[in-house]
Structure formats: structure tokens, C-alpha cells
Design an enzyme around this catalytic site. Structure first.
Site, PDB file in Angstrom:
ATOM      1  N   ASP A 207       6.309   5.282   9.880  1.00 27.58           N
ATOM      2  CA  ASP A 207       5.535   5.969  10.917  1.00 27.58           C
ATOM      3  C   ASP A 207       6.473   6.311  12.069  1.00 27.58           C
ATOM      4  O   ASP A 207       7.643   5.923  12.081  1.00 27.58           O
ATOM      5  CB  ASP A 207       4.353   5.112  11.395  1.00 27.58           C
ATOM      6  CG  ASP A 207       4.771   3.705  11.797  1.00 27.58           C
ATOM      7  OD1 ASP A 207       5.887   3.541  12.335  1.00 27.58           O
ATOM      8  OD2 ASP A 207       3.999   2.758  11.562  1.00 27.58           O
TER       9      ASP A 207
ATOM     10  N   LYS B 110       1.736   9.285   9.869  1.00 27.14           N
ATOM     11  CA  LYS B 110       0.450   8.878   9.309  1.00 27.14           C
ATOM     12  C   LYS B 110      -0.651   9.048  10.340  1.00 27.14           C
ATOM     13  O   LYS B 110      -0.432   8.920  11.539  1.00 27.14           O
ATOM     14  CB  LYS B 110       0.504   7.422   8.832  1.00 27.14           C
ATOM     15  CG  LYS B 110       0.742   6.400   9.941  1.00 27.14           C
ATOM     16  CD  LYS B 110       0.881   4.993   9.386  1.00 27.14           C
ATOM     17  CE  LYS B 110       1.145   3.985  10.512  1.00 27.14           C
ATOM     18  NZ  LYS B 110       1.371   2.619  10.001  1.00 27.14           N
TER      19      LYS B 110
ATOM     20  N   GLY C  13      -1.111  -0.879   2.587  1.00 25.10           N
ATOM     21  CA  GLY C  13      -1.665   0.459   2.429  1.00 25.10           C
ATOM     22  C   GLY C  13      -0.704   1.548   2.868  1.00 25.10           C
ATOM     23  O   GLY C  13      -0.499   2.543   2.160  1.00 25.10           O
ATOM     24  N   THR C  14      -0.072   1.372   4.035  1.00 28.53           N
ATOM     25  CA  THR C  14       0.845   2.382   4.558  1.00 28.53           C
ATOM     26  C   THR C  14       2.076   2.528   3.677  1.00 28.53           C
ATOM     27  O   THR C  14       2.475   3.645   3.311  1.00 28.53           O
ATOM     28  CB  THR C  14       1.271   2.021   5.994  1.00 28.53           C
ATOM     29  OG1 THR C  14       0.124   2.006   6.841  1.00 28.53           O
ATOM     30  CG2 THR C  14       2.275   3.032   6.529  1.00 28.53           C
TER      31      THR C  14
END
Length: 208
Positions: A81, A104, A137-138
Site C-alpha cells: 500500500d 488499495k 487479505g491484502t
């Protein structure tokens, strides 16, 4: 304190909630702690929450030699990110590689809506670097997105393997080839760990 577990609570995200990292820092000082050693704080400014000396150590000291030992060609370093761009840039300078930044948009806490990448991805072996992995998840979405954009392979180097909820299953089902972590948090021995490589931080702390 290899993993400062309250590091993500470093600001007020809604009214009438405490800044948990500052609260715990005050409690440690009140308990008589006169020095803190920790690794890869989620935000560097947390050092200022303490009224005692803080040794903020970095896992790059063990990650970089390990990555170099793999002799990966066409390597690029990726940030999961925008907030991780500084960390990724540090690794890229050490390893002499290009950098990729993932962007994101979160639908809600721990749930990523969509993700894109800034930088050359096609034909690259990508290493995602971050300070912690929670529900995964990321990281898994980033790995799948990078492979869809033409990456040859995707690995991740993560300091603190929190790995809550379905994290292990997500990693094993994802495009990630290898997940390199430290032993600041023990892995669950009852899970499938075939994608994990664990590096010890003991020598870094012993040398301080």
C-alpha cells in the site's frame, strides 16, 4: 519486546477511543521499565510515545542477506500500500532493484475492495515487504493482482506474522510462492507451513 502489539492503535480513528499505543507505553513506564527494544514498529512516531529510551530495530538486517542468497533475477520490491512505500524504497536501495507500489481501497477494516499497481510488473520476480501480516487479505490480493499483471513470481517478506482468522489458508491458496517471516511471533505448528520460511531475530536483539 520483539512485537509491539498495540502499534496499529497510534491515532484516534473515531471519537472517545484511546490511543492504545500511547496508553501501553505509559503503563510500561509506570511499571518500572527503563528501556524498550522492539522491531519494525508499525509507525516510527510511536517511539515518541515513550518517556524512556527506545531501540527500534529493523528486520531488514536479516531479510536482505536471505534475499541476496536466493540470487533472484529480475527482482522488484513491492509495497502492499502507499503507507509502505518508504519501507519498500529502503529495501529496493539495499538490493538495487526497481520498486512497485500497490494501491488499495478498503471496503472496511481488514477487507480490501480493489487494488492496482504502480510500476513495471510484467516479467519481474516480485518481493512484497511489510511490517506485519494479519488476516493476509491484502498480501494475497496483491500477489494475485501482480501475477495477473504478468509477474513471474511473487514472494513476501513480513516481519510480524500475526496470521489471524483464515490467514494460513489464504496464503496457501494464493499465488504467493514463499512467505518469509521472523520469529517475533511463533507460527501455529498445527497449520500447513510449506510456504513459510522463518528467520530468527535473536542475533539482532543480542547485539543491541
Amino acid at each position: 519486546m520483539p512485537y509491539f502489539g498495540w502499534a496499529r492503535q497510534d491515532r484516534k480513528d473515531r471519537p472517545r477511543v484511546p490511543i492504545g499505543a500511547k496508553l501501553v507505553a505509559n503503563m510500561l513506564v509506570a511499571a518500572g521499565v527503563d528501556r524498550v527494544m522492539t522491531m519494525d514498529l508499525h509507525a516510527d512516531q510511536i517511539q515518541g510515545f515513550f518517556d524512556i529510551p527506545v531501540d527500534a530495530l529493523y528486520a531488514s538486517g536479516i531479510f536482505v542477506p536471505y534475499i541476496e542468497s536466493l540470487h533472484i533475477e529480475d527482482l522488484s520490491i513491492a509495497a502492499p500500500d502507499m503507507g509502505g512505500a518508504k519501507r519498500a524504497n529502503t529495501y529496493a536501495k539495499h538490493l538495487g532493484t526497481p520498486i512497485i507500489i500497490s494501491h488499495k481501497e478498503r471496503a472496511k477494516a481488514n477487507v480490501v475492495g480493489k487494488m492496482t499497481a504502480i510500476g513495471e510488473v510484467e516479467g519481474r520476480n516480485v518481493l512484497i515487504v511489510d511490517d506485519m501480516i494479519d488476516t493476509a487479505g491484502t498480501i494475497c490480493m496483491a500477489a494475485d493482482m501482480l501475477m495477473a499483471r504478468g509477474a513471474k513470481s511473487v514472494r513476501a517478506a513480513i516481519t510480524h506474522p500475526v496470521l489471524s482468522g483464515p490467514a494460513y489458508e489464504r496464503i496457501n491458496d494464493s499465488a504467493l510462492e514463499e512467505v518469509i517471516v521472523t520469529d517475533t511471533i511463533p507460527l501455529n505448528p498445527n497449520k500447513d507451513l510449506h510456504k513459510f520460511t522463518v528467520l530468527s531475530v535473536a542475533d539482532i536483539f543480542a547485539d543491541v
